[in-house]
Design a protein around this motif. Structure first.
Motif, mmCIF file in Angstrom:
data_model
loop_
_atom_site.group_PDB
_atom_site.id
_atom_site.type_symbol
_atom_site.label_atom_id
_atom_site.label_comp_id
_atom_site.label_asym_id
_atom_site.label_seq_id
_atom_site.Cartn_x
_atom_site.Cartn_y
_atom_site.Cartn_z
ATOM 1 N N LEU A 127 -2.860 1.793 -5.608
ATOM 2 C CA LEU A 127 -2.723 1.819 -4.152
ATOM 3 C C LEU A 127 -1.694 2.855 -3.714
ATOM 4 O O LEU A 127 -1.896 3.552 -2.704
ATOM 5 C CB LEU A 127 -2.323 0.432 -3.637
ATOM 6 C CG LEU A 127 -3.369 -0.679 -3.733
ATOM 7 C CD1 LEU A 127 -2.804 -1.984 -3.182
ATOM 8 C CD2 LEU A 127 -4.653 -0.308 -2.989
ATOM 9 N N ASN A 128 -0.584 2.937 -4.455
ATOM 10 C CA ASN A 128 0.447 3.924 -4.108
ATOM 11 C C ASN A 128 -0.088 5.342 -4.190
ATOM 12 O O ASN A 128 0.245 6.203 -3.360
ATOM 13 C CB ASN A 128 1.652 3.775 -5.044
ATOM 14 C CG ASN A 128 2.509 2.573 -4.696
ATOM 15 O OD1 ASN A 128 2.573 2.162 -3.547
ATOM 16 N ND2 ASN A 128 3.166 2.004 -5.692
ATOM 17 N N ALA A 129 -0.921 5.592 -5.209
ATOM 18 C CA ALA A 129 -1.469 6.933 -5.375
ATOM 19 C C ALA A 129 -2.577 7.221 -4.365
ATOM 20 O O ALA A 129 -2.677 8.340 -3.849
ATOM 21 C CB ALA A 129 -1.999 7.092 -6.798
ATOM 22 N N ARG A 130 -3.386 6.216 -4.090
ATOM 23 C CA ARG A 130 -4.545 6.416 -3.211
ATOM 24 C C ARG A 130 -4.156 6.380 -1.740
ATOM 25 O O ARG A 130 -4.718 7.114 -0.923
ATOM 26 C CB ARG A 130 -5.586 5.340 -3.497
ATOM 27 C CG ARG A 130 -6.877 5.501 -2.714
ATOM 28 C CD ARG A 130 -7.594 6.771 -3.120
ATOM 29 N NE ARG A 130 -8.837 6.952 -2.366
ATOM 30 C CZ ARG A 130 -8.908 7.472 -1.148
ATOM 31 N NH1 ARG A 130 -7.807 7.895 -0.536
ATOM 32 N NH2 ARG A 130 -10.072 7.597 -0.539
ATOM 33 N N PHE A 131 -3.196 5.532 -1.388
ATOM 34 C CA PHE A 131 -2.782 5.389 0.011
ATOM 35 C C PHE A 131 -1.262 5.503 0.104
ATOM 36 O O PHE A 131 -0.574 4.512 0.368
ATOM 37 C CB PHE A 131 -3.233 4.050 0.582
ATOM 38 C CG PHE A 131 -4.696 3.768 0.405
ATOM 39 C CD1 PHE A 131 -5.644 4.424 1.162
ATOM 40 C CD2 PHE A 131 -5.122 2.844 -0.543
ATOM 41 C CE1 PHE A 131 -6.995 4.161 0.997
ATOM 42 C CE2 PHE A 131 -6.469 2.567 -0.721
ATOM 43 C CZ PHE A 131 -7.408 3.242 0.048
#
Length: 209
Positions: free
Chosen positions: A65-69
């Motif tokens: 999630l941190n990488a994608r958003f």
């Protein structure tokens, strides 16, 4: 945190039972429940094992999630920029969009999976058979999922929009401790809130939520 939440939940239940001796004396059923209530170290061990097994999964999910958003440090970014600059408006808009997308994916994909994993994992460690597991899912799944929806979206909005980046993990840990205490309380209540031989309906396993 998972095992700590279980210790807190069991300790609270023991304290609440001992704090109401009059109620226990007035009801034979309650009296029998009180005599059977004691601290269960095996339950704490099961919660610890579940935490050890599930934490890497949760970590990888949130890394995704941190990488994608990516949300960045919204608070720090806001303090560095003038309140009237177009760049600040654009930055806040992108951050807000990332937070909302992240919440939507997290709550529609991971929350149902995490609830399923908790009920299934704890039931398996308790030695439940297939039919007993199905019954537990029928009784617990929706209430726990709804309880999670009542807590985590609001907590994550606060976490990603107000809490500075450096304090997000401690904030999540505190909320997680509250959540695991609740999970432990619901699990313990299944064993102490009723007398199995007197159960008329399967829903009595949890009592009113």
């Amino acid at each position: 945190m998972v095992a700590t939440g279980n210790v807190i939940a069991q300790s609270f239940m023991l304290w609440s039972e001992r704090a109401a001796p009059a109620a226990a004396d007035s009801s034979p059923a309650v009296g029998r429940r009180e005599s059977a209530l004691s601290y269960d170290p095996l339950q704490t061990l099961r919660f610890f094992a579940y935490g050890v097994a599930f934490t890497p999964i949760s970590y990888r999910w949130h890394a995704f999630l941190n990488a994608r958003f990516p949300t960045g440090d919204i608070v720090a970014g806001s303090l560095k920029q003038s309140a009237t600059t177009p760049s600040k408006v654009s930055s806040l808009s992108r951050s807000t969009s990332a937070v909302l997308k992240r919440l939507a994916v997290d709550q529609t994909v991971f929350a149902p999976f995490a609830t399923f994993s908790f009920i299934g994992g704890m039931g398996a460690m308790e030695g439940l058979g297939p039919s007993e597991l199905v019954e537990r899912f029928r009784i617990q799944y929706l209430p726990l999922l709804i309880a999670g929806y009542a807590l985590w979206p609001a907590a994550q909005v606060v976490n990603f929009s107000i809490v500075p980046l450096a304090y997000r993990i401690p904030f999540t840990s505190v909320v997680g401790l509250m959540w695991h205490t609740y999970l432990s309380w619901t699990s313990a209540r299944m064993k102490t809130n009723i007398i199995p031989s007197e159960m008329g309906q399967a829903e009595a396993l949890l009592g009113p939520l």
